[in-house]
Design a protein around this motif. Sequence first.
Motif, mmCIF file in Angstrom:
data_model
loop_
_atom_site.group_PDB
_atom_site.id
_atom_site.type_symbol
_atom_site.label_atom_id
_atom_site.label_comp_id
_atom_site.label_asym_id
_atom_site.label_seq_id
_atom_site.Cartn_x
_atom_site.Cartn_y
_atom_site.Cartn_z
ATOM 1 N N PHE A 14 0.759 -0.954 -0.089
ATOM 2 C CA PHE A 14 0.264 -0.021 0.234
ATOM 3 C C PHE A 14 0.942 1.311 0.238
ATOM 4 C CE2 PHE A 14 -3.537 2.610 0.170
ATOM 5 C CZ PHE A 14 -3.455 3.572 1.266
ATOM 6 N N PHE A 15 2.024 1.537 1.000
ATOM 7 C CA PHE A 15 2.812 2.691 0.936
ATOM 8 C C PHE A 15 3.419 2.304 -0.146
ATOM 9 C CE2 PHE A 15 1.111 4.835 4.677
ATOM 10 C CZ PHE A 15 0.773 3.598 5.721
ATOM 11 N N ARG A 16 4.293 1.884 -0.700
ATOM 12 C CA ARG A 16 4.743 2.177 -2.202
ATOM 13 C C ARG A 16 4.129 2.122 -3.275
ATOM 14 N NH1 ARG A 16 9.517 -2.153 -3.540
ATOM 15 N NH2 ARG A 16 7.734 -3.775 -3.085
ATOM 16 N N GLY A 17 2.905 1.581 -3.026
ATOM 17 C CA GLY A 17 1.857 1.768 -4.427
ATOM 18 C C GLY A 17 1.399 3.140 -5.074
ATOM 19 N N THR A 18 1.312 4.252 -3.881
ATOM 20 C CA THR A 18 0.553 5.006 -3.902
ATOM 21 C C THR A 18 1.459 6.037 -4.258
ATOM 22 O OG1 THR A 18 -0.205 5.657 -1.805
ATOM 23 C CG2 THR A 18 -1.763 4.902 -3.192
ATOM 24 N N PRO A 19 1.505 7.458 -4.397
ATOM 25 C CA PRO A 19 2.966 8.397 -3.993
ATOM 26 C C PRO A 19 2.533 9.170 -3.065
ATOM 27 C CG PRO A 19 0.402 9.101 -6.766
ATOM 28 C CD PRO A 19 -0.050 7.623 -5.329
ATOM 29 N N VAL A 20 2.909 9.846 -3.030
ATOM 30 C CA VAL A 20 3.644 10.023 -1.187
ATOM 31 C C VAL A 20 2.416 11.789 -1.166
ATOM 32 C CG1 VAL A 20 5.335 10.955 -2.011
ATOM 33 C CG2 VAL A 20 5.252 10.962 0.784
ATOM 34 N N TYR A 21 2.795 11.947 -2.336
ATOM 35 C CA TYR A 21 1.875 13.573 -2.380
ATOM 36 C C TYR A 21 -0.027 13.208 -1.745
ATOM 37 C CZ TYR A 21 0.574 18.447 -3.292
ATOM 38 O OH TYR A 21 -0.294 19.883 -3.669
ATOM 39 N N THR A 22 0.015 12.300 -2.583
ATOM 40 C CA THR A 22 -1.435 11.490 -2.156
ATOM 41 C C THR A 22 -1.480 11.610 -1.004
ATOM 42 O OG1 THR A 22 -1.483 10.697 -4.484
ATOM 43 C CG2 THR A 22 -2.741 9.933 -3.473
#
Lengths: 302, 302
Positions: B122-130
């Motif tokens: 989950f935490f690698r799969g979404t952009p950090v800005y999002t």
Amino acid sequence: MIDRRTLVATAAAFTLATLVQATFANQAAAEGYDVSGIAVDPALSARVPAKIRTAGVLSIGSDNAYAPWEYLAGQDGQTPEGIDVDLAKAMGAKLGLEIDFQTSAFDAIMPSLGTKFDLGISAFSITQERMKVVNFVSYAESGNLWAVKAGNPAAFDPADYCGRVIAVQSGTWHEGMIQDASKACADAGKPAVEILPFGVQTEALTRVAAGGADATITGDSVIAYAALQSRGTLETMEAVGILNDSGLNGIAVAKPDMELTRLIADTMNAMIKDGTYGAIFAQWGIGSLAVPQAEINPPVKD
Amino acid sequence: MSQASMAETNEGRPPDETLDARQGVALNQVVPRRRPGRWVAIALLGLVAVQAGSAIAVNENFHWDVFVEYLFAPTVLRGVGWTLILTVAAMFVAIVFAIALVVMRDSDNPILHWLALAWIWFFRGTPVYTQLLFWGLFAVLFPRLSLSLPFGPEVFAVETKWILTPAIAAVLGLGFNESAYLTEIFRAGFKAIDAGQAEAAQAIGMSRGRLWLRILMPQAMRTIIPPTGNEAIGMLKMTSLVLAVPFTLDLMFATSAIANRLYLPVPLLMVAGFWYLAITSVLMVGQHYLERHFGKGHDLVR
């Protein structure tokens, strides 16, 4: 003999100390209308919802980048100041509550009402679309103005903006108007407007001043203030046609919370009646933007 | 001839010279290889560098006077301090979670294993800005945090907005995102250790705890430190995204605010760039010493 290690360690410690001191340096007091003379209104403060009364604080969401309505100032650049801040403080004084004027992304204020924020005070334009999701208490009326770079080097003509590069703040009524105008240009066979959206109005103004956009449009008091503060970098131009329209600004309250909406409207009307509202508007030089009465969800054209 | 007799007759002159002179051998003149192309290249590149340098240094559009004026401004220094605090705090959170996740991921317990995998996914799969935008809206999604007995009364409840301040949201947002990447780096460090080490330790009866602490960790550090140092430097730059929360005390926000007040974006961008470069340089030096410490007995001494 001081060896290299000690020297490096001392320099590092000194730098760290300076940095820590700079990070936590004391803040200066905010400027604005002095609300210390306003007394608590017992009838109004009795109607404060239980949740807010227990906390003792009214949480207000604002984008804090829309001078002179709200902006971050003070020596530390972190204290909110502005017309909306003064109005909020006056309301807080009347209701016997503290005010917490928080910075938020503009788009995130209305969805956060009722949970993260009790009120949204960010010079919201009252529109039919917005009134489907929030309640509004009208408190000012303003028109629109264009800002261009001093000397208008791009020869921007407010009567003909088709094919121009226009900067706007995203999520605002003005952005919607420019998008509609761009569609009208395209329908008429003319080139569409190139719209540059920015998170805050200040960035749109900076882009115009730097020459990256031909013009930007937003509330007239904001553009006039920016032109004044820009020390000759920005100029104002009158809006013409459909954009030359005045509309109501409102305080946003969560849709289900009619009780709080009525309280805010009554507090604002009490302030209009006892002259506090007029005094704040006069101090900021926007007396012409005052409304005679604060209304809940007033009928608007669009 | 033996070495001893040669030494006797040569008395201070280089052995080759004396020997070859007595035998009448013509020697080659040994000169360094001439590389004219290298000198041409140096001259050309030097010319380009000087041109580029002067194009930047003398260019009025860069407003170097403004750059120097705001390089050590109080709000900028405070921004630097808070950026460092965010970096350290977020890396700390990330490292703590990553250590736990590494153990969970490689554990025999299927629940822990799949939980760790889900977290990393989950935490690698979404952009950090999002992710940071979500953290900013956390109080809207979960207005109340409460602790209650299972199927029983509520023991303790608090409104999320008082706990999840922008600073906490920024640190947790950056930390959780980074923990996913760090877990993989740590895992690589442990995978690099020969399996025989663990087997031998277990054979002589070492407890699992002692095995991790005394055998695996010191060896894994050598492989882990360079990429983790890299991630820390990356985290320093990622803190500029906390505008999404919005967290208004970091360096990027401070320089943006000044830029929007002066309508001069470029010199303030260079102020921000300068400080990020300065801190990165310090971190790189620190990483060098850390690597040297953990590489003792392994790496070449430079």
